[in-house]
Design an enzyme around this catalytic site. Structure first.
Site, PDB file in Angstrom:
ATOM      1  N   GLY A  11       0.766  -1.091  -0.045  1.00 40.85           N
ATOM      2  CA  GLY A  11      -0.112  -0.055   0.077  1.00 40.85           C
ATOM      3  C   GLY A  11       0.761   1.296  -0.126  1.00 40.85           C
ATOM      4  N   ARG A  72       1.203  -5.446  -6.366  1.00 44.41           N
ATOM      5  CA  ARG A  72       1.027  -6.837  -5.815  1.00 44.41           C
ATOM      6  C   ARG A  72       1.347  -7.921  -6.660  1.00 44.41           C
ATOM      7  NH1 ARG A  72      -0.351  -5.253  -0.600  1.00 44.41           N
ATOM      8  NH2 ARG A  72      -1.880  -3.515  -0.324  1.00 44.41           N
ATOM      9  N   ASP A 103       5.310  -5.125   5.775  1.00 45.88           N
ATOM     10  CA  ASP A 103       5.866  -6.461   6.265  1.00 45.88           C
ATOM     11  C   ASP A 103       5.760  -7.310   5.130  1.00 45.88           C
ATOM     12  OD1 ASP A 103       3.067  -6.599   6.281  1.00 45.88           O
ATOM     13  OD2 ASP A 103       3.071  -7.826   8.252  1.00 45.88           O
ATOM     14  N   THR A 125       4.232   2.624   5.808  1.00 40.93           N
ATOM     15  CA  THR A 125       2.886   2.096   5.774  1.00 40.93           C
ATOM     16  C   THR A 125       2.211   2.988   6.771  1.00 40.93           C
ATOM     17  OG1 THR A 125       1.514   0.389   6.773  1.00 40.93           O
ATOM     18  CG2 THR A 125       3.788   0.168   7.538  1.00 40.93           C
ATOM     19  N   ASP A 127      -0.121   2.074   8.643  1.00 40.07           N
ATOM     20  CA  ASP A 127      -0.601   1.306   9.694  1.00 40.07           C
ATOM     21  C   ASP A 127       0.338   1.307  10.969  1.00 40.07           C
ATOM     22  OD1 ASP A 127      -2.657   0.663   8.041  1.00 40.07           O
ATOM     23  OD2 ASP A 127      -1.447  -1.091   7.726  1.00 40.07           O
ATOM     24  N   ASP A 129       2.444  -0.498  12.161  1.00 36.95           N
ATOM     25  CA  ASP A 129       2.420  -2.029  12.466  1.00 36.95           C
ATOM     26  C   ASP A 129       3.984  -2.860  12.320  1.00 36.95           C
ATOM     27  OD1 ASP A 129       2.217  -2.378   9.832  1.00 36.95           O
ATOM     28  OD2 ASP A 129       0.545  -3.559   9.860  1.00 36.95           O
ATOM     29  N   ARG A 171      -5.458  -2.045   9.254  1.00 32.47           N
ATOM     30  CA  ARG A 171      -5.390  -3.710   9.426  1.00 32.47           C
ATOM     31  C   ARG A 171      -5.725  -4.224  10.773  1.00 32.47           C
ATOM     32  NH1 ARG A 171      -0.819  -6.181   6.402  1.00 32.47           N
ATOM     33  NH2 ARG A 171       0.630  -5.118   7.901  1.00 32.47           N
TER      34      ARG A 171
END
Length: 319
Positions: A11, A72, A103, A125, A127, A129, A171
């Site tokens: 993303g 992707r 990741d 990202t 996120d 995360d 996510r």
């Protein structure tokens, strides 16, 4: 090492362009050649390389998204796809690679490293995360986008005396919801890492309503579930009129904040430094405002954790 590549994968996140710029200019400063890989790992397999110059990254530090595009690729997950990418890099004389992404992107970097291509990961990202770094590129911009949106929704919530549930991205991580919720004074913050009882959320809403509170804001991380389902539950349990806003991909776009531009510049430059020092299979990050690097394999085994003290504080301030 005299020739390296840089790609963005997964993303998009605001600040990726600033990271690309830093990689290109840091490498050129050290007399290295840089090739931009278009369309992520798919472009790596296709040999979609473009020689980058100083002017190639001019006037992009303020732009969201990624000038190298992202895609992707299921094919790259296979051993055959990875070998195809290695072959294309060797054919072009590319000796090392900077991978900007999350990741999933780092798993790709890990596979290439194991096949003899030195790779350095740069966490990009919204996120936030990724373990091994306090912040990822794009998180701060996304956070500020959410805050701006919620501030506008609050005007409507106040005018119509409604409870609004704002569903945000992330996510399976709750950082965006937690930081945004604390920033906007949300009554409740629902995140995957902390499972609040539904009765506690309802009690908090009822307490506010009894003391004359005209509206309520609830921040919901997408990893918890659907905002519409939560809204339906609240309306069935209380007499409060509820509306749901799903912010969606608006959270990924926009001009990066100063913090994201600086973070991306520092991490991109640090990635080149590692390649210059013959390091590979590492991820650069930031800890206590200091640039650090860790083994990607170790990072992928670790789980990012939210700040539990911050979550507790949000509950204490929303009484």
């Amino acid at each position: 090492m005299k020739r390296i590549g840089v790609l963005t994968s997964g993303g998009d996140a605001p600040g990726m362009n600033a990271a690309i710029r830093a990689v290109v200019r840091k490498a050129i400063y050290h007399d290295m050649e840089v090739f931009g890989v278009k369309n992520g790992f798919q472009g790596l397999m296709d040999g979609n390389f473009e020689r980058m110059h100083l002017g190639s990254v001019g006037d992009i530090i303020h732009r969201g998204g990624t000038i190298l595009f992202s895609a992707r690729s299921e094919e790259f997950k296979s051993d055959e796809g990875q070998l195809k990418a290695v072959e294309q890099m060797k054919k072009a004389g590319i000796e090392g690679l900077v991978v900007i992404g999350g990741d999933g992107s780092f798993k790709g970097a890990q596979k290439l490293t194991a096949k003899g291509i030195p790779c350095i990961g740069v966490p990009g990202t919204i996120d936030n995360d990724i373990a091994g770094t306090d912040f990822t590129i794009g998180f701060d911009t996304s956070l500020n986008t959410i805050i701006e949106a919620v501030d506008k929704v609050r005007d409507t919530a106040t005018s119509h005396e409604r409870t609004y549930i704002i569903e945000v991205m992330g996510r399976d991580a709750g950082d965006l919801a937690l930081w945004a919720g604390l920033s906007v004074g949300a009554e409740s913050i629902l995140i995957p890492e902390q499972k609040d009882e539904f009765s506690e959320i309802v009690d908090r809403l009822n307490r506010g309503h009894k003391r004359g509170k005209k509206h309520s804001i609830i921040l919901l991380a997408e990893g918890v579930g659907s905002g519409f389902e939560v809204g339906k539950q609240i309306e069935e349990t209380t007499d409060l009129e509820t509306r749901v806003t799903v912010l969606g991909h608006i959270q990924r776009g926009g001009s990066p904040t100063g913090q994201d531009r600086v973070l991306a510049s520092r991490l991109g430059a640090a990635a080149v430094e590692l390649l210059l020092n013959n390091k590979s299979g590492r991820m650069v990050g930031i800890r206590n405002n200091q640039i650090v690097d860790n083994d990607i394999e170790d990072i992928l085994k670790l789980k990012h954790h939210i700040d539990n003290e911050m979550f507790q504080l949000s509950k204490e301030l929303s009484i």
